[in-house]
Structures are given as C-alpha cells and as structure tokens.
Design an enzyme around this catalytic site. Structure first.
Site, mmCIF file in Angstrom:
data_model
loop_
_atom_site.group_PDB
_atom_site.id
_atom_site.type_symbol
_atom_site.label_atom_id
_atom_site.label_comp_id
_atom_site.label_asym_id
_atom_site.label_seq_id
_atom_site.Cartn_x
_atom_site.Cartn_y
_atom_site.Cartn_z
ATOM 1 N N GLN B 16 0.817 -1.218 0.000
ATOM 2 C CA GLN B 16 0.000 0.000 0.000
ATOM 3 C C GLN B 16 0.854 1.273 0.000
ATOM 4 O O GLN B 16 0.613 2.196 -0.783
ATOM 5 C CB GLN B 16 -0.839 -0.018 1.283
ATOM 6 C CG GLN B 16 -2.298 0.244 1.123
ATOM 7 C CD GLN B 16 -2.857 1.073 2.305
ATOM 8 O OE1 GLN B 16 -3.670 1.958 2.092
ATOM 9 N NE2 GLN B 16 -2.438 0.784 3.532
ATOM 10 N N ILE B 17 1.847 1.324 0.872
ATOM 11 C CA ILE B 17 2.694 2.517 0.943
ATOM 12 C C ILE B 17 3.486 2.659 -0.354
ATOM 13 O O ILE B 17 3.597 3.750 -0.924
ATOM 14 C CB ILE B 17 3.649 2.492 2.160
ATOM 15 C CG1 ILE B 17 2.852 2.556 3.462
ATOM 16 C CG2 ILE B 17 4.641 3.655 2.092
ATOM 17 C CD1 ILE B 17 3.713 2.527 4.733
ATOM 18 N N GLY B 90 8.725 -5.054 5.324
ATOM 19 C CA GLY B 90 9.068 -5.653 6.601
ATOM 20 C C GLY B 90 7.986 -6.634 6.963
ATOM 21 O O GLY B 90 6.966 -6.726 6.279
ATOM 22 N N ASP B 160 5.017 11.664 11.963
ATOM 23 C CA ASP B 160 4.588 12.139 13.276
ATOM 24 C C ASP B 160 4.776 13.656 13.367
ATOM 25 O O ASP B 160 3.936 14.371 13.904
ATOM 26 C CB ASP B 160 5.396 11.441 14.360
ATOM 27 C CG ASP B 160 5.463 9.933 14.122
ATOM 28 O OD1 ASP B 160 6.501 9.439 13.636
ATOM 29 O OD2 ASP B 160 4.455 9.259 14.383
ATOM 30 N N ARG B 163 2.086 15.257 11.411
ATOM 31 C CA ARG B 163 0.821 15.115 12.144
ATOM 32 C C ARG B 163 0.743 16.157 13.257
ATOM 33 O O ARG B 163 -0.299 16.753 13.506
ATOM 34 C CB ARG B 163 0.710 13.712 12.760
ATOM 35 C CG ARG B 163 0.373 12.637 11.759
ATOM 36 C CD ARG B 163 0.530 11.257 12.375
ATOM 37 N NE ARG B 163 0.017 10.205 11.507
ATOM 38 C CZ ARG B 163 0.271 8.917 11.680
ATOM 39 N NH1 ARG B 163 1.026 8.509 12.700
ATOM 40 N NH2 ARG B 163 -0.227 8.016 10.839
ATOM 41 N N HIS B 188 9.590 5.924 16.917
ATOM 42 C CA HIS B 188 8.349 6.026 16.138
ATOM 43 C C HIS B 188 7.383 4.973 16.688
ATOM 44 O O HIS B 188 7.137 3.942 16.085
ATOM 45 C CB HIS B 188 8.622 5.788 14.652
ATOM 46 C CG HIS B 188 7.375 5.753 13.815
ATOM 47 N ND1 HIS B 188 6.560 6.845 13.642
ATOM 48 C CD2 HIS B 188 6.786 4.752 13.119
ATOM 49 C CE1 HIS B 188 5.531 6.510 12.881
ATOM 50 N NE2 HIS B 188 5.641 5.234 12.553
ATOM 51 N N SER B 243 -2.039 4.045 7.459
ATOM 52 C CA SER B 243 -1.740 5.233 6.653
ATOM 53 C C SER B 243 -0.773 4.869 5.547
ATOM 54 O O SER B 243 0.304 4.361 5.811
ATOM 55 C CB SER B 243 -1.052 6.303 7.498
ATOM 56 O OG SER B 243 -1.606 6.375 8.765
#
Lengths: 333, 332
Positions: B16-17, B90, B160, B163, B188, B243
């Site tokens: 997806q990423i 991963g 982050d 965000r 993270h 995400s």
C-alpha cells in the site's frame, strides 16, 4: 503574490483511484506547483468513515498547497463553488456484469450529479468524467446540466493515450517523453482506436514518423491496437485490482494540459462533445486529438484518415450511439 | 543541462505505501521536478505478479522524469547502484504475534538487506527505514552494514512531525505551512514525544510561540500528545487500513529536505544515529530536531529541555534500549 485557491471536487474519493488522485492534486501535479487548492471529496454514506480517514491523512501530510479539505456525502455540499470536478464515483462493473447491466445504475447517479453541479459549481467549472462507461456518463451529465457549456464536459481517454505512447516507446526503446501525437479515437472501451498514423518520435536527427521507424504496419494495425485496448484487463490480471495509480496520473495530465495548455506541436486525446469533425456523429462524447490553449480545447483538424482508420473510428462511434440509446431507455423507465 | 539520473530503491514496493510512494517519486515530489529518476522496486516472490503490475502502471503513466523501472524479487539486483533506499518492506505484526516474534522476523530481513546494500548500493547511499519497528530496523541495518556511514541511515518520524504540525494548525485554524519547529523525540511508537515548546506560528504580526497562542498547556501536555502518538491507530480505525498516503508523502518530505536542505530558520524531525546529544544514549536511532544542508543533517543543539520533556525524552530512550536488547537477543 499568491494565487487564489482553486476548488477541486473528486467524487468516489474514498475508493482506490481517489486515494491515488488526492495527494497528486494536493502536491500541485494537476494544476502546478504554485497553485493552492481546496479539495472537495464526495462519496456515499457507507464510505463516510473511510472518507473521514482520507481527510485525516491529508491533514496529517501537512501539504503546503492544500488550503482546505471538505469531506461530504451530500452532493450539494460537495459541489459548492467547484472550479474543477473529477467524477470518479460510479457503480462498478462486478464479475458477471455487462456494460448494459451497470448502465441503469450509473445513469441516475450522473443525472443527480449533473443537477447539483449545474446549480452549485462555479461558472466555467471544468468537468472530467472517469467512472465507466465514461463517455456515456459524461453525455448524461451534459444532458442534465444544460447550463454547463458542452465544451466543459469531457471524459478521460488520456490513460489510453499515455499507454499508447509508452507501448511505442518500449517497442522503439526510446524514452516516452520523446514520443508524441498518438490519437485515441472514440469510446474508452475495447472499441477505442489507438492510432499511431500521425505519431512522431523525437530523435537526434529530428522528428521521425513512428510508422516509418517501427517499419511494421502489421504490428501497428493489430497487436499494438489490441495491447492498448486490453491494457486495463492486463493490469487487473497482474494486480487483482484495476489501474488506480496510472488513471489518477492521467487525470492530472488531462486537467493540467486543458488548463495550462499543450506544448507547441503536441496534441493529446480527450473525450469531448462531438461537433461532427471527421464525420463523427455530433452529440456524442467521443475521444479526439486536441490541442489546448487559454483553458480551451480544440480538435486538431485536417488529419488524413485512411480506410483502415475510418472503419475503426466508425465502429467505436457506433458503439457510442448504442450506449446513448441504452442510457436514454434507462431514463425513460 | 539535464541532471544525472538518481536511482531510488523502494522495498515492499507492491504494498500500500509503495503504491502511494512510487508515483510521487516519479513525479519529482521526492527530489524535485527537474531530477530524473530510475526506480528500483523490490518485493517478495509471492508479490511478484502484483509488483509487475505496478511496473506496468508506471510505464502506462508516461512520466517524463522516470527514466527506468527495475522490478525484482532479488535483493542484489534491487540494490545495485542505488543512491537512495526507502525500506518500506518488513514483516507486519499479525494478530496473536508477540513483539519478540515480529522483532525476530524483521531483524533477519534487515540484516540481509544491510549486507546487500553495503555491497551493491552506490557510495554515499542515503537510507530511510519506514517499516516498523522503524528505529530498531534501522539500527540493525546500520550494525550489519558497517561500511555505510552511520549518518546515512535514518528512520521516518516525519509523519509524526507532520501530524503534530497538522494538529496545531487545526487547533489554531491557520494554514499548516505557517506552523513550524515542532519536535518528535525518540521512537516512532506510542512513546514518541511530540514537543511544541519551541514551535512557532507565522502571523501577520510576526512569529509567535505556539504555546502562547494556544494558551492551553493542559491540552498541549496531554491530549495533543496522545492524539499525535495514537494517530496511526485512529487512521486504521477509520480506513480499516494503515496510513499509506501520508506515510508516502512524509517519506518524500524526509528525503527531499535531507538532500535539498531545510529552509532557513526551520527544522524537521528525523530518526538519526544518536551521538549523545541531549543526554540521549549514544548508539540508538533516535528522533531529533535536525536542519539539513549540502546533503547532511545536523542535530539542532542548545534547545532548553524542561523537566516534563526530560522525563518523556528518557522514557522513549528506555524503550529503544529495550528494543535494541531484544533485537540482539534474536540475533544470537
């Protein structure tokens, strides 16, 4: 001095194409790196939570060009003040369904959205229909939004056009940015006609005809045409999902060239309201070669059409006429 | 004169990423609209057909900047000549798996990829690890690629950071591009510390402190922090998927600022090899405030750390030391 923000609507935004498209818009790929945007995202109620998640991610990305995000399930709220509308949402063709099965579902969707756009979008709103059957959905939209100029309602064949360019680039082992002026004629369906007769390759010795360089008319007239026509299915076979990345990218190209203009000597393919050019029945949304300047497209005139091409162009027009009458019969019921 | 092509590797590219990231790279979002790129995409054999589908789509998009695409399941082929490596691939945590199991699988992956990168990547290859546990995966990669300079191995906390900027801009109803200099300290993970003590907002009357403008220390010290820490989970709850769009976008920001430099007066957050700054133990991959210039990052020094912040900085450092120990125990 900073430009005023442009409002861009994406319908069906919670889906796959929407997810690929909205970051591209928010990064300036559709309208330029100096053009602030406000995104309006519309989807149906069952997708409301996913749509909210998408809005959250856009905020999380801290994108400098993105001056606002509206996530809505109400088409009127979504359409307010829109300068550009990209209609991705539509009833999808599921396994076992034929085009005619999905037509009765899409026609009411595009009729309702036509009405909302006509009443609430900004004047001179530019519309790009992607959801299939794209040409006919665009036609329905046009018929039910009579105060939106016909020239402002288009459908996407730029994906097929880009595919046609890259197939030639691969065959000739050149970079795709050196290939131009293919044409996609007709319907964004398997009857589309990818025409390389006027296509050109930029070489170190100047511009050369693709047909001459490839020197294989048989390939160009058969395998090449079929490959481009069926590429969508090939992607589905490999990914188990339909093209989203390349469709979103092509949508950005379509709008960008429409608004910012095509480069000198280059044309692109767009599904536009037919005016009878090249003997194509007027009143269809049909893909033609166009150049764009000052926010307007205009059909490239005077290209020689040989017999082979004539047949193909007529076949895809015929299919569009059938779709049009099927759509109208759905509306009558 | 056109720039020389840069080779960018994306591992886990069929996911997806990856699908969100590769068109951004091909459009110049990562390295600039004038920088031609060649994409190297790696994934595991079960994803080979899907990976090829992504390659087909990249070809179909006719990107002017994209000079080539290598889609492969062979890590050596994938790493050959790459200038930038974005490690998205991963082993994902599945239901019922313990931390140790996930760590164990990822440690093996990052150990073998370290080796391939070290031998086959271009000199001065810059590495960004995204796959979780990002900091510890990056540390393993560093340990097993000793000839890659430690300053070249980083992990993503820019998501982050972004965000945190987004939450402040929403709270103050300002454009996010007017907010800067938040800091993400540490891991993270849910122990990350989003710190606004040095953050500012551009206003018509000049730059103002975020803390002063918001005037709600309780919110800033509690809800704001947990919102940013838990945002990933909130996205999963809404989307039923993690995400991808915002992670991909942040990966582009991380690399772009690293390579092209941060604007004057602005810093960003990056997970980098700790040198003991701010009394954070050396030898961890820890997120710090950094500026970037000439392709190098540098920790912003001299920022005042109050007691509240000190505790949080130490807590996340402790977690990273624990993860490091766990990772090493998996290796032996």
């Amino acid at each position: 001095m900073e430009k005023d923000a442009v409002r861009v609507l994406v319908t069906g935004a919670a889906g796959q194409i929407g997810y690929a498209l909205v970051p591209m818009i928010a990064r300036g790929i559709m309208l330029g790196l100096d053009q602030p945007v406000i995104l309006h995202m519309l989807d149906i109620e069952p997708a409301a939570k996913a749509l909210e998640g998408l809005k959250m991610e856009l905020i999380d990305a801290a994108l400098p060009l993105l001056q606002g995000v509206i996530a809505a399930t109400d088409v009127i709220e979504a359409s307010k003040g829109i300068n550009i509308a990209v209609m991705v949402g539509g009833f999808p063709c599921k396994e076992g369904m034929e085009r005619k099965d999905v037509m009765p579902r899409n026609v009411p969707i595009f009729k309702a959205q036509a009405s909302a756009l006509e009443q609430h979008a900004a004047p001179d709103c530019k519309v790009l229909v992607i959801a299939n059957p794209a040409n006919t959905n665009a036609l329905i939209l046009k018929e039910y939004a009579p105060s939106i100029p016909a020239k402002s309602i288009t459908c996407l064949t730029r994906l097929d056009h880009n595919r046609a360019l890259s197939h030639i680039a691969e065959r000739l082992n050149v970079h795709v940015s050196n290939v131009k002026n293919v044409i996609i004629w007709g319907n964004h369906s398997s009857t589309q006609y990818p025409d390389a007769s006027h296509a050109i390759v930029i070489t170190s010795n100047g511009e050369k005809s693709v047909r001459e360089l490839i020197a294989d008319d048989h390939w160009l007239d058969t395998e090449y045409v079929a490959s481009v026509q069926q590429r969508g299915a090939a992607i589905i076979k490999a990914r188990k999902l339909s093209s989203a990345l390349s469709a979103a990218s092509a949508a950005c190209d379509h709008i960008r060239d429409w608004i910012l203009g095509t480069p000198e000597g280059t044309w692109v393919s767009m599904g536009v309201y037919s005016d009878g050019s090249y003997g194509i029945e007027p009143g269809l949304i049909y893909s033609f070669p166009v150049t764009c300047q000052k926010g307007e497209w205009s059909i490239v005139q005077g290209l020689n059409i040989n017999e082979f091409s004539r047949e193909k162009m007529d076949a895809t027009a015929k299919e569009l006429v059938k779709e049009k009458s099927l759509a109208y019969s759905c509306l009558a019921n | 004169m056109a720039k020389e092509t840069v080779r960018v590797l994306v591992t886990g590219a069929a996911g997806q990423i990856g699908y969100a990231l590769v068109p951004m790279i091909a459009r110049g979002v990562m390295l600039g609209p004038d920088q031609p790129v060649i994409l190297h995409m790696l994934d595991i054999p079960p994803a080979a057909e899907a990976l090829n589908g992504v390659k087909m789509e990249l070809v179909d998009a006719a990107f002017p900047l994209l000079k080539g695409v290598v889609a492969t399941t062979d890590v050596v082929e994938a790493c050959t000549g790459v200038n930038i490596a974005v490690m998205v691939g991963g082993f994902p945590r599945k239901e019922g798996m313990e931390r140790k199991d996930v760590m164990s699988k990822n440690v093996s992956i990052y150990r073998s990829q370290a080796s391939a990168l070290e031998k086959h990547a271009a000199a001065n290859c810059k590495v960004l690890v995204v796959a979780n546990p990002a900091n510890t995966n990056a540390l393993i990669l560093k340990e097993f690629a000793p000839s890659i300079p430690e300053k070249n191995i980083t992990c993503l906390t820019r998501l982050d950071h972004n965000r945190a900027l987004g939450q402040i801009s929403e709270r103050l109803n300002v454009q996010v591009s007017d907010v800067k200099n938040v800091i993400i300290w540490g891991n993270h993970s849910s122990t990350q510390y989003p710190d606004v003590n040095h953050a500012t907002v551009k206003t018509p009357s000049g730059e103002k402190s975020v803390r002063e403008l918001i005037k709600d220390d309780e919110w800033l010290n509690a809800e704001f922090i947990t919102t940013v820490q838990q945002r990933g989970a909130a996205i999963i709850k809404a989307r039923k998927l993690s995400s991808a769009l915002s992670a991909a976008s942040s990966a582009c920001d991380h690399i772009r600022d690293w390579v092209l430099g941060t604007p004057e007066g602005t810093w960003v957050s990056m997970g980098v090899y700790s040198d003991g700054s701010y009394n954070v133990p050396a030898g961890l991959i820890y997120s710090f405030p950094v500026t970037c210039q000439n392709g190098e990052w540098k920790i912003v020094q001299g920022l005042h750390i109050d007691e509240f912040s000190r505790k949080k900085l130490d807590l996340t450092a402790d977690e990273l030391s624990e993860e490091k120990a766990l990772a090493y125990s998996c290796l032996s």
